[in-house]
Motif scaffolding. Structure first.
Motif, PDB file in Angstrom:
ATOM      1  N   VAL A  14       0.861  -1.177   0.000  1.00 57.74           N
ATOM      2  CA  VAL A  14       0.000   0.000   0.000  1.00 57.74           C
ATOM      3  C   VAL A  14       0.899   1.229   0.000  1.00 57.74           C
ATOM      4  O   VAL A  14       1.813   1.343   0.822  1.00 57.74           O
ATOM      5  N   PHE A  15       0.651   2.147  -0.931  1.00 58.35           N
ATOM      6  CA  PHE A  15       1.441   3.364  -1.044  1.00 58.35           C
ATOM      7  C   PHE A  15       0.503   4.562  -1.000  1.00 58.35           C
ATOM      8  O   PHE A  15      -0.014   4.992  -2.025  1.00 58.35           O
ATOM      9  N   ASN A  16       0.259   5.064   0.199  1.00 60.86           N
ATOM     10  CA  ASN A  16      -0.562   6.259   0.359  1.00 60.86           C
ATOM     11  C   ASN A  16       0.313   7.485   0.150  1.00 60.86           C
ATOM     12  O   ASN A  16       1.448   7.538   0.623  1.00 60.86           O
ATOM     13  N   VAL A  17      -0.231   8.450  -0.537  1.00 55.57           N
ATOM     14  CA  VAL A  17       0.497   9.678  -0.832  1.00 55.57           C
ATOM     15  C   VAL A  17      -0.386  10.853  -0.416  1.00 55.57           C
ATOM     16  O   VAL A  17      -1.126  11.404  -1.235  1.00 55.57           O
ATOM     17  N   PRO A  18      -0.337  11.222   0.861  1.00 54.26           N
ATOM     18  CA  PRO A  18      -1.193  12.310   1.333  1.00 54.26           C
ATOM     19  C   PRO A  18      -0.816  13.648   0.697  1.00 54.26           C
ATOM     20  O   PRO A  18       0.360  13.960   0.542  1.00 54.26           O
ATOM     21  N   LEU A  19      -1.830  14.393   0.334  1.00 52.42           N
ATOM     22  CA  LEU A  19      -1.642  15.752  -0.160  1.00 52.42           C
ATOM     23  C   LEU A  19      -2.196  16.710   0.885  1.00 52.42           C
ATOM     24  O   LEU A  19      -3.037  16.337   1.701  1.00 52.42           O
ATOM     25  N   ARG A  20      -1.718  17.943   0.848  1.00 53.16           N
ATOM     26  CA  ARG A  20      -2.214  18.959   1.781  1.00 53.16           C
ATOM     27  C   ARG A  20      -3.510  19.564   1.249  1.00 53.16           C
ATOM     28  O   ARG A  20      -3.735  19.632   0.038  1.00 53.16           O
ATOM     29  N   GLU A  21      -4.334  20.022   2.170  1.00 56.75           N
ATOM     30  CA  GLU A  21      -5.566  20.699   1.777  1.00 56.75           C
ATOM     31  C   GLU A  21      -5.232  21.840   0.827  1.00 56.75           C
ATOM     32  O   GLU A  21      -4.244  22.544   1.007  1.00 56.75           O
ATOM     33  N   ASP A  22      -6.043  21.988  -0.194  1.00 55.94           N
ATOM     34  CA  ASP A  22      -5.910  23.004  -1.242  1.00 55.94           C
ATOM     35  C   ASP A  22      -4.829  22.698  -2.269  1.00 55.94           C
ATOM     36  O   ASP A  22      -4.611  23.497  -3.175  1.00 55.94           O
ATOM     37  N   ASP A  23      -4.117  21.559  -2.151  1.00 55.45           N
ATOM     38  CA  ASP A  23      -3.172  21.194  -3.206  1.00 55.45           C
ATOM     39  C   ASP A  23      -3.937  21.008  -4.508  1.00 55.45           C
ATOM     40  O   ASP A  23      -5.116  20.633  -4.516  1.00 55.45           O
ATOM     41  N   GLY A  24      -3.244  21.255  -5.609  1.00 58.13           N
ATOM     42  CA  GLY A  24      -3.880  21.167  -6.914  1.00 58.13           C
ATOM     43  C   GLY A  24      -3.037  20.395  -7.912  1.00 58.13           C
ATOM     44  O   GLY A  24      -2.290  19.479  -7.554  1.00 58.13           O
ATOM     45  N   THR A  25      -3.131  20.810  -9.156  1.00 58.46           N
ATOM     46  CA  THR A  25      -2.512  20.109 -10.278  1.00 58.46           C
ATOM     47  C   THR A  25      -1.033  19.823 -10.068  1.00 58.46           C
ATOM     48  O   THR A  25      -0.591  18.678 -10.213  1.00 58.46           O
ATOM     49  N   ASP A  26      -0.256  20.840  -9.762  1.00 57.53           N
ATOM     50  CA  ASP A  26       1.196  20.658  -9.679  1.00 57.53           C
ATOM     51  C   ASP A  26       1.584  19.656  -8.599  1.00 57.53           C
ATOM     52  O   ASP A  26       2.397  18.755  -8.840  1.00 57.53           O
ATOM     53  N   GLU A  27       1.000  19.797  -7.424  1.00 54.89           N
ATOM     54  CA  GLU A  27       1.330  18.904  -6.314  1.00 54.89           C
ATOM     55  C   GLU A  27       0.855  17.476  -6.595  1.00 54.89           C
ATOM     56  O   GLU A  27       1.573  16.504  -6.320  1.00 54.89           O
ATOM     57  N   PHE A  28      -0.342  17.358  -7.143  1.00 55.22           N
ATOM     58  CA  PHE A  28      -0.891  16.038  -7.452  1.00 55.22           C
ATOM     59  C   PHE A  28      -0.036  15.311  -8.483  1.00 55.22           C
ATOM     60  O   PHE A  28       0.346  14.154  -8.287  1.00 55.22           O
ATOM     61  N   ARG A  29       0.278  15.986  -9.567  1.00 52.87           N
ATOM     62  CA  ARG A  29       1.041  15.322 -10.628  1.00 52.87           C
ATOM     63  C   ARG A  29       2.458  14.990 -10.178  1.00 52.87           C
ATOM     64  O   ARG A  29       2.985  13.928 -10.524  1.00 52.87           O
ATOM     65  N   ALA A  30       3.066  15.867  -9.402  1.00 53.70           N
ATOM     66  CA  ALA A  30       4.407  15.575  -8.882  1.00 53.70           C
ATOM     67  C   ALA A  30       4.362  14.354  -7.966  1.00 53.70           C
ATOM     68  O   ALA A  30       5.211  13.458  -8.070  1.00 53.70           O
ATOM     69  N   ALA A  31       3.383  14.300  -7.074  1.00 56.77           N
ATOM     70  CA  ALA A  31       3.257  13.157  -6.167  1.00 56.77           C
ATOM     71  C   ALA A  31       3.004  11.874  -6.948  1.00 56.77           C
ATOM     72  O   ALA A  31       3.567  10.821  -6.634  1.00 56.77           O
ATOM     73  N   PHE A  32       2.185  11.948  -7.965  1.00 56.72           N
ATOM     74  CA  PHE A  32       1.869  10.773  -8.778  1.00 56.72           C
ATOM     75  C   PHE A  32       3.126  10.271  -9.488  1.00 56.72           C
ATOM     76  O   PHE A  32       3.425   9.077  -9.475  1.00 56.72           O
TER      77      PHE A  32
END
Length: 118
Positions: A14-32
Motif C-alpha cells: 500500500v502506497f498512500n500519498v497524502p496531499l495537503r488541503e488546497d493542493d492542486g494540479t502541480d502537487e498532485f502530478r508531482a506526487a503521482f
C-alpha cells in the motif's frame, strides 16, 4: 477524505500519498510521478485496477483538493501506459466517490473518454 496516512502500508503493498488541503494540479502530478508510478512500475502488474474516486475535484465539498477534469484525464493516461507496458493493456476501473454531482459527472466523463481513446 481523512484516511490514507503515509504510515499505512498494509503488507508492504500500500502506497498512500497524502496531499495537503488546497493542493492542486502541480502537487498532485508531482506526487503521482514521484511516489505512485515508481513502485507501480517496479511491481510490474499483470492487471491494473483503478479505484476511481473523484472527491479530489475542486468542486467537491469533502475532498479539500483542487483537481480538475484534466488531472483525472492525465492520471488515467499514466495508468493506461503502465497497463500497456506490463499488463497487456488489461485495466479495470471501478467508480468510487465524488460528492458534487457536476464535478463528478465531468470527471467521470473525462476519465471514461481517456479509457476509450487510450
Amino acid at each position: 477524505p481523512g484516511t490514507g496516512a503515509r504510515s499505512e502500508t498494509g503488507a508492504g503493498n500500500v502506497f498512500n500519498v497524502p496531499l495537503r488541503e488546497d493542493d492542486g494540479t502541480d502537487e498532485f502530478r508531482a506526487a503521482f510521478r514521484e511516489a505512485v508510478l515508481p513502485p507501480l512500475e517496479a511491481f510490474r502488474p499483470d492487471l491494473v485496477i483503478i479505484s476511481a474516486g473523484f472527491d479530489a475535484h475542486h468542486r467537491d465539498p469533502l475532498g479539500g483538493l483542487n483537481l480538475t477534469e484534466a488531472d483525472f484525464d492525465w492520471a488515467t493516461g499514466q495508468l493506461l501506459e503502465v497497463a500497456s507496458r506490463h499488463a497487456g493493456d488489461r485495466l479495470v476501473s471501478l467508480l468510487e466517490g465524488g460528492y458534487d454531482l457536476q464535478g463528478l459527472g465531468r470527471s467521470v466523463a473525462s476519465h471514461v473518454k481517456r479509457l476509450m481513446i487510450g
